[in-house]
Design a protein around this motif. Sequence first.
Motif, PDB file in Angstrom:
ATOM      1  N   ASP A 148       0.828  -1.211   0.000  1.00 26.62           N
ATOM      2  CA  ASP A 148       0.000   0.000   0.000  1.00 26.62           C
ATOM      3  C   ASP A 148       0.861   1.259   0.000  1.00 26.62           C
ATOM      4  O   ASP A 148       0.551   2.236  -0.683  1.00 26.62           O
ATOM      5  CB  ASP A 148      -0.925   0.002   1.216  1.00 26.62           C
ATOM      6  CG  ASP A 148      -1.978  -1.099   1.147  1.00 26.62           C
ATOM      7  OD1 ASP A 148      -2.246  -1.571   0.024  1.00 26.62           O
ATOM      8  OD2 ASP A 148      -2.501  -1.490   2.207  1.00 26.62           O
ATOM      9  N   ALA A 149       1.953   1.228   0.777  1.00 25.52           N
ATOM     10  CA  ALA A 149       2.840   2.393   0.818  1.00 25.52           C
ATOM     11  C   ALA A 149       3.515   2.615  -0.527  1.00 25.52           C
ATOM     12  O   ALA A 149       3.653   3.762  -0.993  1.00 25.52           O
ATOM     13  CB  ALA A 149       3.886   2.214   1.915  1.00 25.52           C
ATOM     14  N   ALA A 150       3.937   1.537  -1.181  1.00 23.38           N
ATOM     15  CA  ALA A 150       4.594   1.673  -2.483  1.00 23.38           C
ATOM     16  C   ALA A 150       3.625   2.182  -3.545  1.00 23.38           C
ATOM     17  O   ALA A 150       4.005   2.971  -4.420  1.00 23.38           O
ATOM     18  CB  ALA A 150       5.188   0.331  -2.914  1.00 23.38           C
ATOM     19  N   LEU A 151       2.358   1.754  -3.466  1.00 20.53           N
ATOM     20  CA  LEU A 151       1.369   2.181  -4.445  1.00 20.53           C
ATOM     21  C   LEU A 151       0.943   3.633  -4.255  1.00 20.53           C
ATOM     22  O   LEU A 151       0.306   4.208  -5.141  1.00 20.53           O
ATOM     23  CB  LEU A 151       0.135   1.273  -4.384  1.00 20.53           C
ATOM     24  CG  LEU A 151       0.334  -0.166  -4.866  1.00 20.53           C
ATOM     25  CD1 LEU A 151      -0.905  -0.990  -4.600  1.00 20.53           C
ATOM     26  CD2 LEU A 151       0.693  -0.186  -6.342  1.00 20.53           C
ATOM     27  N   GLN A 208       4.023   5.777 -10.086  1.00 20.45           N
ATOM     28  CA  GLN A 208       5.044   4.882 -10.628  1.00 20.45           C
ATOM     29  C   GLN A 208       5.949   5.573 -11.637  1.00 20.45           C
ATOM     30  O   GLN A 208       7.180   5.471 -11.567  1.00 20.45           O
ATOM     31  CB  GLN A 208       4.370   3.681 -11.291  1.00 20.45           C
ATOM     32  CG  GLN A 208       3.564   2.812 -10.357  1.00 20.45           C
ATOM     33  CD  GLN A 208       2.900   1.677 -11.093  1.00 20.45           C
ATOM     34  OE1 GLN A 208       3.416   1.194 -12.102  1.00 20.45           O
ATOM     35  NE2 GLN A 208       1.754   1.255 -10.625  1.00 20.45           N
ATOM     36  N   TYR A 209       5.344   6.272 -12.573  1.00 17.22           N
ATOM     37  CA  TYR A 209       6.135   6.847 -13.655  1.00 17.22           C
ATOM     38  C   TYR A 209       7.029   7.981 -13.166  1.00 17.22           C
ATOM     39  O   TYR A 209       8.142   8.169 -13.668  1.00 17.22           O
ATOM     40  CB  TYR A 209       5.207   7.336 -14.773  1.00 17.22           C
ATOM     41  CG  TYR A 209       4.308   6.251 -15.295  1.00 17.22           C
ATOM     42  CD1 TYR A 209       4.832   4.996 -15.601  1.00 17.22           C
ATOM     43  CD2 TYR A 209       2.944   6.446 -15.453  1.00 17.22           C
ATOM     44  CE1 TYR A 209       4.023   3.981 -16.060  1.00 17.22           C
ATOM     45  CE2 TYR A 209       2.119   5.428 -15.906  1.00 17.22           C
ATOM     46  CZ  TYR A 209       2.666   4.196 -16.213  1.00 17.22           C
ATOM     47  OH  TYR A 209       1.860   3.181 -16.660  1.00 17.22           O
ATOM     48  N   VAL A 210       6.556   8.732 -12.169  1.00 17.34           N
ATOM     49  CA  VAL A 210       7.392   9.788 -11.589  1.00 17.34           C
ATOM     50  C   VAL A 210       8.598   9.170 -10.895  1.00 17.34           C
ATOM     51  O   VAL A 210       9.726   9.675 -11.001  1.00 17.34           O
ATOM     52  CB  VAL A 210       6.572  10.649 -10.610  1.00 17.34           C
ATOM     53  CG1 VAL A 210       7.465  11.658  -9.904  1.00 17.34           C
ATOM     54  CG2 VAL A 210       5.450  11.358 -11.350  1.00 17.34           C
ATOM     55  N   LEU A 211       8.380   8.061 -10.189  1.00 18.58           N
ATOM     56  CA  LEU A 211       9.485   7.390  -9.521  1.00 18.58           C
ATOM     57  C   LEU A 211      10.499   6.845 -10.517  1.00 18.58           C
ATOM     58  O   LEU A 211      11.710   6.916 -10.296  1.00 18.58           O
ATOM     59  CB  LEU A 211       8.953   6.252  -8.646  1.00 18.58           C
ATOM     60  CG  LEU A 211       8.265   6.655  -7.345  1.00 18.58           C
ATOM     61  CD1 LEU A 211       7.762   5.414  -6.616  1.00 18.58           C
ATOM     62  CD2 LEU A 211       9.216   7.431  -6.449  1.00 18.58           C
ATOM     63  N   ILE A 232      12.012  -0.109 -13.519  1.00 12.29           N
ATOM     64  CA  ILE A 232      10.683  -0.479 -14.018  1.00 12.29           C
ATOM     65  C   ILE A 232      10.173  -1.725 -13.294  1.00 12.29           C
ATOM     66  O   ILE A 232       8.995  -1.796 -12.910  1.00 12.29           O
ATOM     67  CB  ILE A 232      10.720  -0.698 -15.536  1.00 12.29           C
ATOM     68  CG1 ILE A 232      11.076   0.599 -16.258  1.00 12.29           C
ATOM     69  CG2 ILE A 232       9.370  -1.216 -16.028  1.00 12.29           C
ATOM     70  CD1 ILE A 232      11.222   0.457 -17.756  1.00 12.29           C
ATOM     71  N   ALA A 233      11.045  -2.718 -13.089  1.00 13.48           N
ATOM     72  CA  ALA A 233      10.637  -3.925 -12.370  1.00 13.48           C
ATOM     73  C   ALA A 233      10.228  -3.600 -10.940  1.00 13.48           C
ATOM     74  O   ALA A 233       9.240  -4.140 -10.418  1.00 13.48           O
ATOM     75  CB  ALA A 233      11.780  -4.943 -12.370  1.00 13.48           C
ATOM     76  N   LEU A 234      10.966  -2.699 -10.304  1.00 19.20           N
ATOM     77  CA  LEU A 234      10.633  -2.303  -8.933  1.00 19.20           C
ATOM     78  C   LEU A 234       9.282  -1.586  -8.877  1.00 19.20           C
ATOM     79  O   LEU A 234       8.507  -1.772  -7.936  1.00 19.20           O
ATOM     80  CB  LEU A 234      11.736  -1.397  -8.383  1.00 19.20           C
ATOM     81  CG  LEU A 234      11.625  -0.990  -6.914  1.00 19.20           C
ATOM     82  CD1 LEU A 234      11.706  -2.223  -6.018  1.00 19.20           C
ATOM     83  CD2 LEU A 234      12.717   0.007  -6.557  1.00 19.20           C
ATOM     84  N   ALA A 235       9.003  -0.772  -9.889  1.00 19.87           N
ATOM     85  CA  ALA A 235       7.719  -0.070  -9.924  1.00 19.87           C
ATOM     86  C   ALA A 235       6.557  -1.029 -10.166  1.00 19.87           C
ATOM     87  O   ALA A 235       5.439  -0.801  -9.679  1.00 19.87           O
ATOM     88  CB  ALA A 235       7.751   1.004 -11.006  1.00 19.87           C
TER      89      ALA A 235
END
Length: 300
Positions: free
Chosen positions: A112-115, A119-122, A141-144
């Motif tokens: 939940d924290a990662a979401l 994603q694209y900004v990160l 990209i894999a991490l996102a």
Amino acid sequence: MSGRHGSRSPRTRVITGLVLVAPVVAVALIGPLLAGSTTRFVSTPFAGRAEMGRFGADALGRDVLNRFLAGGLLTLAIALAATLIGVAAGCLLGMLAALETSRGQLINRAIDAALAFPQYVLVLLFVAMTGASVWVTVAVIALAYTPVVARVIRAASLEVVQRDHVQYARLLGAGRWQLMRREIVGCVTGPLSVEAGIRLTYAVAIVSALSYLGFGAQPPAADWGAMISENQIGFTVQPWAVMLPVAAIAVLTVGINLVTEGLAASHASGGSLLRRRRPGAAQPADTGEAQTYLAEVDHD
């Protein structure tokens, strides 16, 4: 939603998507073997087909066709590698979160924290901080993708964990890794394949966008996204240098999306892509959960 998905059968959508994807993948794989020099200056900048034939020259006078043939492999390889790693990691975390109780809650909170972060900004932030690199792009990209896939697979695995065969395997002393490998992963292949197709579609777009912004393949390497960036200034004079990579990326993403839609529709109907449903045949009764998942896929 039902009207749109009922217009074409899942099998038709998958076949149409594969027909679109196959020639682009063939160009990406075989193109580097057929391409000549991608760095040799063969004509004046933005020379058209009338001056040098084929598809003209790019902004530096290099052969457009050679660079197009050589530029697809890197884009496809990065997107595929990032998707495989992200989907594998997300699948593992999702099944683990569904199996565990205390640890599962910690994994859920982490997901939940990662979401909560775009994603694209990160992806842009990490790539800009670490510099342009193939492996950095794949890892970021894999991490996102990992938390997104983990959320979907956890939701699909929660119902599987309650089934008799999983409970029976637990009574026999099977550990969590054995349960995930033997009992759970085979029951979530539908959502997993759909999610992999969605992530691959986005990965192609992200890799191309990073190359366009200068964070992908560095000159003089040939890359479809970089070709668009390098030659957009001369689009009105020499459109082929831009239109060829744009068309390839568009056809590839549309084709993958059609395959994904077909897989999602097949999973929702409980049918198989390997056999045709007879006209007027009854639909499976227990499709509520699958239809809900298909709606989530469309919304995403």
